[in-house]
Scaffold this motif. Sequence first.
Motif, short mmCIF file in Angstrom:
data_model
loop_
_atom_site.label_atom_id
_atom_site.label_comp_id
_atom_site.label_asym_id
_atom_site.label_seq_id
_atom_site.Cartn_x
_atom_site.Cartn_y
_atom_site.Cartn_z
N CYS A 161 32.37 69.95 40.80
CA CYS A 161 31.80 68.92 39.80
C CYS A 161 31.49 67.73 40.41
N LEU A 201 32.75 74.18 28.28
CA LEU A 201 33.74 73.35 29.37
C LEU A 201 35.00 73.09 28.73
N LEU A 241 37.25 72.82 36.73
CA LEU A 241 36.04 73.03 37.25
C LEU A 241 35.90 73.05 38.69
#
Length: 300
Positions: free
Chosen positions: A211, A299, A154
């Motif tokens: 993130c 994800l 991420l």
Amino acid sequence: MSEDPRRRIPRTDRLLAIAEVGAARRRLGDQVVRSLVREAQDRARRGELDPEDVERTVVDAVASRPASTLRPVLNATGVVVHTNLGRAPLSEAAVEALVAASGYVDVELDLATGLRSRRGAATRAALLQACPAAGDALVVNNGAAALVLATTALAAGREVVVSRGELIEIGAGFRLPDLIASTGARLREVGTTNRTHLHDYAEALGPETGCLLKVHPSNYRLTGFTSEATLAELQEIAGTHGIPLVADLGSGLLRPDEAVPDEPDAATALTAGADLVVASGDKLLGGPQAGLVLGRADLV
């Protein structure tokens, strides 16, 4: 007017009180046995099974249900230590401790096609059944690896926003700042050791944010003049900016347990808005060392 045959379907408490079913609950676990009971009752409601046959069907189902979803296979490949078939057979002592995992098993092989399959498919299915709030699951070698993978995917080359009060050191000397730095991401620390507010996170979010990370301090507590933002609050700002929210539970639980009411759990964290949850699987499940990643399927 004839009686509705569904009225003759045995109640759940009556079926669970059967001696063979009670013994199976100790062997297989309450959740598995209850699912077999519901399956038989549902078949009777659909007319596929006579209500009078439900009891025998449940008894037969629990008797034939193996303790593990792993299936033994014959290794005729010529490769003794075969990574697709569970590596080496276990020693006699290990077999006594882990009977369900003895010998070769279909850990990474689709028996229907003979082709390599996704590793840990049975474990993944069990995790998703135990935590329906997760869209997908991934099992890795430990909790630190789970966090490293999540932040690498991420935020590599970008920022991870985290509270200064959550820059913890975990077992084996793993320090969260060092783990994050190893991914190529940059830490963006916000707040103070004892107090971090929602606006601290909001002011740090920007184009470089990969993130937002919320860490549970598993083995210590801050008391007194303290403040922290909840996952639900953090999701409000993360969602507004389209930034993934990651929750590191430490050990944690898959779902709430009244025996440990203060321990965070994956189901509650995901419901509160976390996009990914990472945890140490060996502590959570009482098995071999493992790390878990649960959450949004895209994800994961």
